[in-house]
Enzyme design. Structure first.
Site, short mmCIF file in Angstrom:
data_model
loop_
_atom_site.label_atom_id
_atom_site.label_comp_id
_atom_site.label_asym_id
_atom_site.label_seq_id
_atom_site.Cartn_x
_atom_site.Cartn_y
_atom_site.Cartn_z
N TYR A 109 0.84 -1.20 0.00
CA TYR A 109 0.00 0.00 0.00
C TYR A 109 0.88 1.26 0.00
O TYR A 109 0.68 2.17 -0.81
CB TYR A 109 -0.91 0.01 1.22
CG TYR A 109 -1.62 1.32 1.43
CD1 TYR A 109 -2.75 1.64 0.68
CD2 TYR A 109 -1.17 2.25 2.37
CE1 TYR A 109 -3.40 2.86 0.86
CE2 TYR A 109 -1.81 3.46 2.56
CZ TYR A 109 -2.92 3.76 1.79
OH TYR A 109 -3.55 4.97 1.97
N LYS A 166 1.22 4.30 -2.84
CA LYS A 166 1.00 5.72 -2.57
C LYS A 166 2.25 6.54 -2.92
O LYS A 166 2.14 7.68 -3.39
CB LYS A 166 0.62 5.94 -1.11
CG LYS A 166 -0.70 5.26 -0.71
CD LYS A 166 -1.87 5.72 -1.54
CE LYS A 166 -2.36 7.11 -1.14
NZ LYS A 166 -3.61 7.48 -1.84
#
Length: 312
Positions: free
Chosen positions: A180, A184
């Site tokens: 994750y 990002k």
């Protein structure tokens, strides 16, 4: 270089934006909902990009209940399905777009690794590739306004992460939280690289990167049909409020990036207090975020994976 507004920025007294069109991906819930709610109060037309029509309708009803006369629309938007994005952009039925807030994202908290039907790892595909492809599709609408803005919502967790260019899809090293954070970071690097390329091409669209800090549901005010919070949850969360914040406050950096005339392309905006809570301020771009070579290589990889390029 920093830029200051003529008047101090007030998160509760936003400038009017009548006649403008704003698209918020993931605007049906979480931080994206509060970005949409706050922007709706400026008189602009706010479009909620959402995969779920029922949740989008609930968000639209909630905004209209709190903002009389709010102009709120919905377009079906599934960032994990790249082939659907051209249809979503046509469904906007707009001749120009003043800003898009690339907010939608997915965070998986446990294995197994999941892929989209295009064969891309789900978090990287949704958080980064989907927005990369969406901006490629939206480029003509953004260019049709004198100062369009692309606001990319990153994460403070990305600041301490690195990107493995040989394993962008986390096929060898899949750890959900790390995957994750890497997705990002790729998204934020795209935002900075987009602005560099816009400036080099003489474009008037600005690309700005923000991050919301640390936000908890338990610190977030209730919104019927969108977010429910019990009294017990609110009381248990009070100690955390010394360090973290609710999602209504976490929306402030993105809202400022959309509206503040002093904002410039290539900037990073985040919360004032330790980068995790408080009023939105301009932050320095450093470390991996300032690596222009890495950003350019991720851009090249993204064009290969999506078959699209915002400048094609």
């Amino acid at each position: 270089m920093s830029f200051r507004s003529t008047h101090p920025w007030d998160v509760r007294r936003l400038p009017a934006a009548d006649g403008k069109n704003f698209l918020i991906t993931g605007g049906n819930g979480g931080i994206g909902y509060f970005v949409a709610e706050q922007l709706a109060g400026t008189g602009a037309t706010v479009v909620l990009g959402s995969r779920d029509p029922a949740r989008a309708e609930a968000a639209r009803a909630s905004i209209r209940a709190r903002v009389p006369g709010a102009r709120v629309q919905h377009v079906r938007l599934d960032l994990a399905d790249l082939s659907s994005l051209s249809t979503s952009v046509r469904a906007l039925r707009l001749d120009r777009l003043d800003a898009v807030v690339c907010n939608a994202g997915v965070l998986l908290d446990r294995p197994p690794r999941r892929e989209t039907r295009d064969g891309h790892e789900l978090m990287f595909a949704t958080n980064h590739l989907g927005h990369f492809a969406l901006i490629s599709r939206l480029a003509p609408l953004l260019a049709a306004t004198p100062a369009g803005r692309v606001v990319t919502t990153g994460s403070f967790t990305a600041k301490s992460e690195t990107v493995d260019l040989d394993d962008l899809q986390s096929t060898r090293d899949y750890r959900p939280k790390r995957t994750y954070a890497r997705s990002k970071l790729a998204q934020m690097l795209f935002g900075f690289e987009l602005d560099r390329r816009l400036r080099a091409a003489g474009g008037t669209t600005l690309s700005v990167v923000t991050h919301p800090g640390g936000a908890l549901d338990s610190l977030t005010p209730a919104r019927p049909g969108v977010h429910h919070r019990t009294t017990a949850e609110r009381l248990r969360a009070l100690p955390a409020g010394l360090l973290l914040q609710g999602k209504q406050s976490a929306a402030w950096p993105a809202v400022r990036a959309v509206l503040d005339p002093s904002v410039r392309g290539g900037q990073l905006w985040g919360p004032r207090t330790f980068g995790i809570r408080g009023l939105p301020i301009l932050e320095p771009v450093r470390g991996h975020l300032a690596d222009a070579d890495l950003a350019a290589r991720i851009w090249t990889a993204s064009t290969t994976l999506t078959g699209l390029d915002p400048f094609a």
